[in-house]
Scaffold this active site. Structure first.
Site, short mmCIF file in Angstrom:
data_model
loop_
_atom_site.label_atom_id
_atom_site.label_comp_id
_atom_site.label_asym_id
_atom_site.label_seq_id
_atom_site.Cartn_x
_atom_site.Cartn_y
_atom_site.Cartn_z
N ASP A 44 48.62 37.15 42.59
CA ASP A 44 49.47 37.97 42.76
C ASP A 44 49.13 39.47 43.32
OD1 ASP A 44 49.18 38.97 40.29
OD2 ASP A 44 51.70 38.37 39.75
N SER A 45 48.22 39.83 42.98
CA SER A 45 47.51 41.14 43.34
C SER A 45 47.58 40.98 44.73
CB SER A 45 45.97 41.23 42.55
OG SER A 45 45.15 40.08 43.37
N ASP A 83 48.87 31.71 41.45
CA ASP A 83 50.09 32.96 40.19
C ASP A 83 51.32 32.03 41.16
OD1 ASP A 83 47.78 33.98 38.76
OD2 ASP A 83 48.10 36.34 40.12
N LYS A 113 48.61 29.41 37.51
CA LYS A 113 48.99 30.88 36.93
C LYS A 113 49.97 31.09 36.24
CE LYS A 113 45.86 34.14 37.52
NZ LYS A 113 46.72 35.64 36.76
N GLU A 115 51.59 34.46 33.86
CA GLU A 115 51.55 35.75 32.72
C GLU A 115 52.30 35.41 31.58
OE1 GLU A 115 51.81 39.62 34.71
OE2 GLU A 115 50.05 38.85 35.71
N GLU A 182 43.30 40.22 30.28
CA GLU A 182 42.89 41.46 31.07
C GLU A 182 43.17 42.67 30.02
OE1 GLU A 182 44.71 41.17 34.81
OE2 GLU A 182 44.88 44.04 35.30
N1 THG Z 1 43.14 46.05 43.37
C1 THG Z 1 43.32 45.36 42.27
N2 THG Z 1 44.63 45.36 42.42
C2 THG Z 1 44.85 44.92 41.04
C3 THG Z 1 44.15 44.47 39.67
C4 THG Z 1 42.70 44.29 40.18
O1 THG Z 1 41.60 44.34 39.01
N3 THG Z 1 42.77 45.14 41.25
N4 THG Z 1 44.88 43.74 39.02
C5 THG Z 1 46.26 43.69 38.98
C6 THG Z 1 46.63 45.31 38.31
N5 THG Z 1 45.80 45.01 36.84
C7 THG Z 1 45.23 46.69 36.81
C8 THG Z 1 44.56 47.15 35.71
C9 THG Z 1 43.46 48.39 35.42
C10 THG Z 1 44.23 49.14 36.22
C11 THG Z 1 43.90 50.73 35.65
O2 THG Z 1 43.66 51.79 36.87
N6 THG Z 1 43.46 51.47 34.75
C12 THG Z 1 43.55 52.62 34.40
C13 THG Z 1 44.50 53.43 34.12
C14 THG Z 1 45.49 53.62 33.49
C15 THG Z 1 46.95 54.13 32.90
O3 THG Z 1 47.84 54.14 34.85
O4 THG Z 1 47.51 54.42 32.33
C16 THG Z 1 42.71 52.54 32.70
O5 THG Z 1 41.96 53.40 33.03
O6 THG Z 1 43.30 51.31 32.48
C17 THG Z 1 44.61 49.30 37.14
C18 THG Z 1 45.26 47.68 37.35
C19 THG Z 1 46.80 43.79 39.79
N7 THG Z 1 46.15 44.70 40.69
C1 KPL Z 2 42.94 38.96 38.71
C2 KPL Z 2 44.08 39.37 37.88
C3 KPL Z 2 44.00 38.19 36.55
C4 KPL Z 2 44.38 40.65 38.16
O1 KPL Z 2 45.13 40.75 37.65
C5 KPL Z 2 45.22 38.18 38.81
O2 KPL Z 2 46.21 37.08 37.91
C6 KPL Z 2 45.24 38.67 39.99
O3 KPL Z 2 44.72 39.02 40.59
O4 KPL Z 2 46.43 38.45 40.38
MG MG Z 3 47.91 37.90 39.12
#
Ligand code: THG
Ligand code: KPL
Ligand code: MG
Length: 273
Positions: A44-45, A83, A113, A115, A182
Site C-alpha cells: 500500500d506504499s 497489502d 498481507k 498489519e 519493519e
Molecule cells: N518511499 C517509501 N515509502 C514508504 C515506505 C518505504 O520504505 N519507502 N514504507 C512505509 C513507511 N515506512 C517508513 C519508515 C520509516 C520512515 C522514516 O523516515 N523514519 C525516520 C524518521 C522518523 C520520524 O519522522 O520521526 C527515522 O529516522 O526513523 C518513513 C517511512 C510506507 N511508505
Molecule cells: C514494504 C512495506 C513493508 C513497507 O512498509 C510495505 O508494506 C509496503 O510497501 O506497503
Molecule cells: Mg504496506
C-alpha cells in the site's frame, strides 16, 4: 504457486535469504520478475510512491485491486502478495474475508498481507487462513498507524520488544506464512527470527531476518524521500529527467523527428502494422 509459499519455509531452514520488492503496475512487475525477485509485494506504499499521497491511508480496496491485477499480469515466477488497505479488514473478521476474497478473486495474486498482531488481528488471520487465504503478517512499525506511531523505530524498550515478539508468535500460531518486521532494532528482529519457524522479512530490521523487502521506488531512485534504512541501487529518476529533457530540446530545435526516409529505406515495420 502454493508451492512458492512452502518454498519460503524451506529457504528459511536452508538459510537462503528471501529477496522481496514492491510493485504497483504491470510495467515494473514484469521487469522485477525477470530479475528473479522471489516475492513481489503490491504494497500500500503505492499510495505514496505511485499516487502522490502523503500516507498509505487514503488507498481504497478498488484502487488496490486495480494495481494488484496489473502486477499479477506481469509476473510469471514470483509470489505475489497484496497489502490489505487501511480499514478494509480491521472492523471485523467478515470484513477481512470479504476484502481478501475480492483480492484473490479479482486478481491473480496468491496471498494478502495485513498489519498488526494484537489478539483480534491474530484471530482475523486464523479465520482468513481457515478460509483458504494465505496471510503474511506485518509488525513493528505499521504505517497504517502513522497517526499513532509516526514513522519512528518501534520496539526500542524491552517491554515494547517483548510485545512485538508476542505479536509475531501470535501471528505464526494463527497460521501466517511469513511476517514483515519493519523499522525495529536488529537485535529484536534477530530474536524474533530465531523464535519463529516461519520466515521473517525485514525492512529496516537488520541483517538477521530470513529475507529483506524494499520499496522499489527507493531501490531505483524514484522517491523524493526515502526512509533512513533504504538503499538506492540506481538513479532512474535522474535518467528519466535527462532523457525527457533531451527529447524536449530535440523537438524544440527540430532535430526530432528526423526528415522522412526515402521509399527504399522504408523497410522497417512499425508497431501495429
Ligand atoms: N518511499 C517509501 N515509502 C514508504 C515506505 C518505504 O520504505 N519507502 N514504507 C512505509 C513507511 N515506512 C517508513 C519508515 C520509516 C520512515 C522514516 O523516515 N523514519 C525516520 C524518521 C522518523 C520520524 O519522522 O520521526 C527515522 O529516522 O526513523 C518513513 C517511512 C510506507 N511508505
Ligand atoms: C514494504 C512495506 C513493508 C513497507 O512498509 C510495505 O508494506 C509496503 O510497501 O506497503
Ligand atoms: Mg504496506
Amino acid at each position: 504457486m502454493a508451492l512458492r509459499i512452502q518454498q519460503l519455509q524451506q529457504w528459511k531452514q536452508q538459510g537462503r535469504p528471501i529477496a522481496a520488492l514492491t510493485a504497483w503496475d504491470w510495467l515494473w512487475a514484469r521487469l522485477l520478475d525477470r530479475a528473479g525477485v522471489d516475492l513481489l509485494l503490491v504494497g500500500d506504499s503505492l499510495a505514496m510512491v505511485a499516487l502522490g499521497h502523503k500516507t498509505t491511508l487514503p488507498l481504497t480496496l478498488d484502487q488496490m485491486i486495480h494495481h494488484a491485477a496489473a502486477v499479477a499480469r506481469g509476473v510469471e515466477s514470483a509470489l505475489v502478495v497484496v497489502d490489505l488497505p487501511f480499514l478494509t479488514y480491521q472492523a471485523s473478521e467478515a470484513e477481512a474475508i470479504a476484502s481478501a476474497g475480492r483480492i484473490l478473486k479479482e486478481t491473480e495474486a496468491q496471498a494478502v498481507k495485513l498489519e498488526g498482531g494484537y489478539p483480534e488481528m491474530a484471530a482475523t488471520v486464523a479465520r482468513l487462513v481457515r478460509s483458504g487465504i494465505p496471510v503474511m503478517g506485518h509488525v513493528g512499525l505499521t504505517p497504517q498507524s502513522v497517526n499513532q506511531l509516526g514513522y519512528r523505530q518501534q520496539g526500542r524498550s524491552p517491554a515494547e520488544g517483548d510485545r512485538i515478539l508476542a505479536e509475531a508468535l501470535a501471528l505464526e500460531a494463527a497460521g501466517a506464512f511469513a511476517i514483515v518486521l519493519e523499522h525495529v532494532p536488529a537485535t529484536l528482529a534477530e530474536r524474533i527470527t530465531r523464535q519463529l519457524t516461519i520466515p521473517t522479512i525485514g525492512i529496516g530490521a537488520g541483517n538477521a531476518c530470513d529475507g529483506q523487502v524494499l520499496v522499489t521506488a527507493d531501490l531505483l531512485g524514484l522517491s523524493d524521500q526515502t526512509p533512513p534504512f533504504a538503499k538506492t541501487y540506481a538513479d532512474l529518476g535522474a535518467a528519466v529527467i535527462a532523457a525527457a529533457e533531451t527529447y524536449c530540446q530535440e523537438v524544440r530545435s527540430g532535430q526530432f523527428p528526423p526528415p522522412p526516409l526515402s521509399a527504399a529505406a522504408q523497410t522497417h515495420q512499425s508497431i501495429g502494422s
